[in-house]
Design a protein around this motif. Sequence first.
Motif, PDB file in Angstrom:
ATOM      1  N   TYR B  19      28.411 -10.426  26.486  1.00 46.03           N
ATOM      2  CA  TYR B  19      28.825 -11.767  26.914  1.00 46.03           C
ATOM      3  C   TYR B  19      28.194 -12.141  28.257  1.00 46.03           C
ATOM      4  O   TYR B  19      28.627 -13.086  28.900  1.00 46.03           O
ATOM      5  CB  TYR B  19      30.363 -11.856  26.954  1.00 46.03           C
ATOM      6  CG  TYR B  19      30.959 -11.459  25.632  1.00 46.03           C
ATOM      7  CD1 TYR B  19      31.058 -12.386  24.601  1.00 46.03           C
ATOM      8  CD2 TYR B  19      31.354 -10.140  25.393  1.00 46.03           C
ATOM      9  CE1 TYR B  19      31.556 -12.020  23.360  1.00 46.03           C
ATOM     10  CE2 TYR B  19      31.855  -9.766  24.150  1.00 46.03           C
ATOM     11  CZ  TYR B  19      31.954 -10.706  23.146  1.00 46.03           C
ATOM     12  OH  TYR B  19      32.437 -10.344  21.917  1.00 46.03           O
ATOM     13  N   THR B  23      30.012 -16.066  30.336  1.00 46.91           N
ATOM     14  CA  THR B  23      31.345 -16.146  30.947  1.00 46.91           C
ATOM     15  C   THR B  23      31.369 -17.057  32.174  1.00 46.91           C
ATOM     16  O   THR B  23      32.394 -17.190  32.822  1.00 46.91           O
ATOM     17  CB  THR B  23      31.822 -14.749  31.399  1.00 46.91           C
ATOM     18  OG1 THR B  23      30.873 -14.240  32.354  1.00 46.91           O
ATOM     19  CG2 THR B  23      31.938 -13.795  30.222  1.00 46.91           C
ATOM     20  N   LYS B  46      35.259 -12.876  27.358  1.00 46.78           N
ATOM     21  CA  LYS B  46      34.277 -13.535  26.488  1.00 46.78           C
ATOM     22  C   LYS B  46      33.852 -14.906  26.975  1.00 46.78           C
ATOM     23  O   LYS B  46      32.696 -15.294  26.828  1.00 46.78           O
ATOM     24  CB  LYS B  46      34.828 -13.624  25.071  1.00 46.78           C
ATOM     25  CG  LYS B  46      34.963 -12.255  24.448  1.00 46.78           C
ATOM     26  CD  LYS B  46      35.546 -12.277  23.048  1.00 46.78           C
ATOM     27  CE  LYS B  46      35.705 -10.843  22.545  1.00 46.78           C
ATOM     28  NZ  LYS B  46      36.436 -10.758  21.289  1.00 46.78           N
TER      29      LYS B  46
END
Lengths: 335, 335
Positions: B19, B23, B46
């Motif tokens: 991720y 983010t 996430k």
Amino acid sequence: MKIDDNFFMKLAIDEAWKYQLLTYPNPAVGCVVVKNGEILAIEAHKTAGEAHAEVNALKAAFLKKNPNDLLKLKKTSDEIHQYLIKNHNNFFTDCIVYVTLEPCNHIGKTPACSNLLKELKPKRVVIAHKDTNKEASGGIETLKNANIDVSLGCMQKEAYDLLYPFIKWTESTFVFFKMAMTLNGSIDGKISSNQTLAYTHTLRDKIDLMLIGGNTVRTDRPTLDARYIAGRSPNIMIYSKNKIFDNNIPLFKIPNRDVFISDDLFKLLDYKFVMVEGTYNLMNILKQRIDFVVLLVNPKIRKGLNAVNEIDIDFEILHENFIGSEKVIYLRKKD
Amino acid sequence: MKIDDNFFMKLAIDEAWKYQLLTYPNPAVGCVVVKNGEILAIEAHKTAGEAHAEVNALKAAFLKKNPNDLLKLKKTSDEIHQYLIKNHNNFFTDCIVYVTLEPCNHIGKTPACSNLLKELKPKRVVIAHKDTNKEASGGIETLKNANIDVSLGCMQKEAYDLLYPFIKWTESTFVFFKMAMTLNGSIDGKISSNQTLAYTHTLRDKIDLMLIGGNTVRTDRPTLDARYIAGRSPNIMIYSKNKIFDNNIPLFKIPNRDVFISDDLFKLLDYKFVMVEGTYNLMNILKQRIDFVVLLVNPKIRKGLNAVNEIDIDFEILHENFIGSEKVIYLRKKD
């Protein structure tokens, strides 16, 4: 992320890839031992003649919980087998053993892994791929006959990719093409670090034959030995129609090696494990005969010699490892 | 392979990298929960506004052992916090929590993770890197004051690399250079699959500003939107001395986006999170101002446009992920 059979098998597969091609003539195999959900060992078979992956993993698992046990003094596969069979004390009965290849069933240089597992009685053995070698297969039956729960086929595709060189060199010939390049594919000048060169020399020490192009021999006047690891110099086929070479080129001076000059690629079939060293031009000529491409990548971008005009090959990335800060990438041509 | 704190932290770091950059404005963070040696959860933060890595991991860990618990119905960070604090039933007291970044200590869009951990009382919390954000820091003290054993600094270098974009966009500006290429660095034609294009559009949806070269705009006449994911079209700086452009180029037609033309790179400092899309020429011009290079690599070899003459940049590979059968490689220039 799911923590399931695939997760544990992936750990075994990744560990095995660290020794890919280095276990010749044996397959690269990885093994993970999990006891009540706890990972106790992630091990692999490292080189032919030494302990199989299962033996390394079972030993490491037992020592993880019994760090001062006499087992730590047992080094050979035979010693470990015998010691564990005598002293396991039901340690493994609540363990799951993940192994990328069906445990061997025959007594070769080392005792049979299926027999060891039969005695240790893990509650479950998860196997990614059946053994394709008739001589060693039958491990699953041995386990099942001992009432051990066996699961077959977890991550089978990934295990097949791992096993592929073994399948090829067992049945006929495995040919891989090694090339060093920068991140953007430049190939001229010194590309690799000494650590990566040592890896190349480790491969040279293992193979049956190295194939190299005649133009490279004439231009680079190479030695093609394994001096970085004080290893064996490989036998060499120079791929060339013109059979005339200057005998003072260093590769001809190495004792105890065969060198022959030929443009007949069928000669490769006389060998089991062949490395081609070359660049784009030779890769393009040989692309139908190459099983893997092994790219050694130094992560720098610079202008330099790159691909030849007509090349256009699609690959699947099978695996990647770091060698220090550089990478080795194992590729297979897509059909 | 050693199965130790580093092993578990590496799992957390790898999960967080999935991720990375997505983010924003939060850091990419990963978390692993281990109970009596058993890995129960490997989770990450996430997207901004959703649960932090610790919350995702603590929830997944509890549900792994209590799969039918009502906790599975709790979706928001607030709900999960409250539910776990009431119903943990000392589940976590024999757990070790590995987290790549010091748990946050302030109540923002979600409640403080340090407070949640304080209530759940894991026997140990292993933290790779301190929080560099003064507003959110202090988590370690909160844990220590609750008599929780805290270890700091496990895999700190790797955690720093993971945290680096956050540090930069919090303090000033984080600039990354995105380029798609074949395995050998060719950049012309359509390189990437639609799945990889969707990843690029996901990045475009997150950034504050996209920088693109004037020549590319004139030649390619691009749209530069995020249509593959129905996302937000980024604001655009066209890097060009010549301010004259055909207003019919599609990128000028997108509603609700700012476009400006400038050759003053100091303008980048007005933004926190900047993506440059370009090729070797622009990379070479901007190399002193780029924090990461994000390479999207399609594993094929073909002849094509490659590096410009003068380029010579050494990189460190920070991380790599697969996008389908293609790769994304995160690089940082070596000094």
